[in-house]
Design a protein around this motif. Structure first.
Motif, mmCIF file in Angstrom:
data_model
loop_
_atom_site.group_PDB
_atom_site.id
_atom_site.type_symbol
_atom_site.label_atom_id
_atom_site.label_comp_id
_atom_site.label_asym_id
_atom_site.label_seq_id
_atom_site.Cartn_x
_atom_site.Cartn_y
_atom_site.Cartn_z
ATOM 1 N N VAL A 1 0.844 -1.192 0.000
ATOM 2 C CA VAL A 1 0.000 0.000 0.000
ATOM 3 C C VAL A 1 0.882 1.244 0.000
ATOM 4 N N LYS A 2 0.359 2.299 -0.552
ATOM 5 C CA LYS A 2 1.099 3.548 -0.703
ATOM 6 C C LYS A 2 1.412 4.161 0.660
ATOM 7 N N ALA A 3 2.663 4.579 0.827
ATOM 8 C CA ALA A 3 3.046 5.331 2.018
ATOM 9 C C ALA A 3 2.503 6.751 1.890
ATOM 10 N N GLU A 4 2.107 7.312 2.988
ATOM 11 C CA GLU A 4 1.621 8.692 2.985
ATOM 12 C C GLU A 4 2.808 9.623 2.729
ATOM 13 N N THR A 5 2.583 10.652 1.932
ATOM 14 C CA THR A 5 3.624 11.609 1.623
ATOM 15 C C THR A 5 4.016 12.373 2.884
ATOM 16 N N ARG A 6 5.309 12.337 3.174
ATOM 17 C CA ARG A 6 5.823 13.045 4.339
ATOM 18 C C ARG A 6 5.812 14.542 4.036
ATOM 19 N N GLY A 7 5.740 15.353 5.049
ATOM 20 C CA GLY A 7 5.714 16.806 4.866
ATOM 21 C C GLY A 7 5.398 17.434 6.202
ATOM 22 N N SER A 8 4.354 18.213 6.223
ATOM 23 C CA SER A 8 4.010 18.926 7.459
ATOM 24 C C SER A 8 3.031 18.146 8.342
ATOM 25 N N LYS A 9 2.725 16.935 7.967
ATOM 26 C CA LYS A 9 1.787 16.124 8.749
ATOM 27 C C LYS A 9 2.476 15.531 9.971
ATOM 28 N N THR A 10 1.694 15.320 11.023
ATOM 29 C CA THR A 10 2.236 14.678 12.218
ATOM 30 C C THR A 10 2.361 13.175 11.975
ATOM 31 N N ALA A 11 3.151 12.516 12.813
ATOM 32 C CA ALA A 11 3.297 11.060 12.707
ATOM 33 C C ALA A 11 1.935 10.386 12.858
ATOM 34 N N ASP A 12 1.094 10.891 13.751
ATOM 35 C CA ASP A 12 -0.230 10.312 13.939
ATOM 36 C C ASP A 12 -1.073 10.420 12.663
ATOM 37 N N GLN A 13 -1.009 11.563 12.002
ATOM 38 C CA GLN A 13 -1.749 11.748 10.749
ATOM 39 C C GLN A 13 -1.221 10.810 9.661
ATOM 40 N N LEU A 14 0.076 10.673 9.585
ATOM 41 C CA LEU A 14 0.681 9.782 8.588
ATOM 42 C C LEU A 14 0.249 8.338 8.824
ATOM 43 N N MET A 15 0.362 7.888 10.088
ATOM 44 C CA MET A 15 -0.009 6.508 10.401
ATOM 45 C C MET A 15 -1.500 6.271 10.197
ATOM 46 N N ALA A 16 -2.343 7.260 10.490
ATOM 47 C CA ALA A 16 -3.794 7.115 10.299
ATOM 48 C C ALA A 16 -4.124 6.951 8.814
ATOM 49 N N ALA A 17 -3.488 7.732 7.964
ATOM 50 C CA ALA A 17 -3.730 7.615 6.515
ATOM 51 C C ALA A 17 -3.275 6.249 6.006
ATOM 52 N N GLU A 18 -2.115 5.798 6.476
ATOM 53 C CA GLU A 18 -1.617 4.488 6.050
ATOM 54 C C GLU A 18 -2.488 3.367 6.600
ATOM 55 N N ALA A 19 -2.981 3.534 7.820
ATOM 56 C CA ALA A 19 -3.873 2.523 8.413
ATOM 57 C C ALA A 19 -5.145 2.376 7.589
ATOM 58 N N ALA A 20 -5.674 3.484 7.084
ATOM 59 C CA ALA A 20 -6.877 3.422 6.242
ATOM 60 C C ALA A 20 -6.602 2.624 4.973
ATOM 61 N N ARG A 21 -5.429 2.811 4.392
ATOM 62 C CA ARG A 21 -5.059 2.059 3.183
ATOM 63 C C ARG A 21 -4.880 0.578 3.505
ATOM 64 N N ILE A 22 -4.285 0.294 4.649
ATOM 65 C CA ILE A 22 -4.108 -1.101 5.061
ATOM 66 C C ILE A 22 -5.466 -1.755 5.255
ATOM 67 N N GLU A 23 -6.362 -1.078 5.966
ATOM 68 C CA GLU A 23 -7.718 -1.615 6.192
ATOM 69 C C GLU A 23 -8.396 -1.943 4.862
ATOM 70 N N ALA A 24 -8.248 -1.059 3.897
ATOM 71 C CA ALA A 24 -8.873 -1.271 2.583
ATOM 72 C C ALA A 24 -8.280 -2.481 1.867
ATOM 73 N N ALA A 25 -7.015 -2.787 2.149
ATOM 74 C CA ALA A 25 -6.340 -3.912 1.479
ATOM 75 C C ALA A 25 -6.611 -5.256 2.151
ATOM 76 N N LEU A 26 -7.117 -5.231 3.377
ATOM 77 C CA LEU A 26 -7.328 -6.475 4.120
ATOM 78 C C LEU A 26 -8.639 -7.148 3.729
ATOM 79 N N PRO A 27 -8.589 -8.426 3.391
ATOM 80 C CA PRO A 27 -9.837 -9.153 3.122
ATOM 81 C C PRO A 27 -10.664 -9.274 4.414
ATOM 82 N N LYS A 28 -11.969 -9.338 4.263
ATOM 83 C CA LYS A 28 -12.854 -9.493 5.420
ATOM 84 C C LYS A 28 -12.564 -10.797 6.150
#
Length: 155
Positions: free
Chosen positions: A38-65
């Motif tokens: 899954v795509k890593a969130e683009t680093r920049g002015s976002k906090t680590a929590d924001q980055l991990m939350a965006a990546e977690a959403a992508r991971i959730e979408a990739a996980l089969p039920k």
């Protein structure tokens, strides 16, 4: 049964992709290892929590039920190859697919970690993501060979 390696980061060095594929193709048809990068969130002015939350959403979408969630974490359970083989046998006996989840540079969001069925540690060392993928693929292959009595693993 299918094993999914769900990992943040789509671009890995060619050597890592080649090594991962070498182990993934060794699995039998009844136990496939599939990479879901899954795509890593683009680093920049976002906090680590924001980055991990965006990546977690992508991971959730990739996980089969209904998939068993195994989080890779530095505080996870230490397992020998034989112990991992015992876990693999248990997972196979359950009859549901399993996903082994590797986070991005900042790790995995705590909310995603909270959904884990179990956690696993690959090493006491911090590993580059490319190494972690290869090491995990090899470890899972080795575990499968232990369960089948294949001579790849020696005690």
């Amino acid at each position: 049964m299918r094993l999914f390696l769900v990992a943040v980061g789509q671009r890995q060095p060619a050597w890592a992709d080649s090594a991962y594929e070498d182990f993934a193709k060794r699995f039998p048809p009844e136990l496939r290892l599939e990479l879901k990068a899954v795509k890593a969130e683009t680093r920049g002015s976002k906090t680590a929590d924001q980055l991990m939350a965006a990546e977690a959403a992508r991971i959730e979408a990739a996980l089969p039920k209904g998939v068993r969630r195994i989080i890779l974490d530095e505080r996870g359970e230490r397992r020998t190859s034989v112990q991992l083989a015992e876990r693999l046998k248990l997972w196979m006996g359950e009859g549901r697919d399993a996903a082994l989840i590797i986070g991005g540079p900042d790790g995995l969001h705590p909310d995603l970690k909270a959904t884990a069925d179990e956690t696993l540690r690959l090493s006491d060392l911090t590993l580059p993501h490319a190494f972690a993928r290869v090491l995990l693929a090899e470890g899972l292959y080795r575990a499968w060979t232990v369960t089948t009595g294949h001579p790849y693993h020696r005690e």
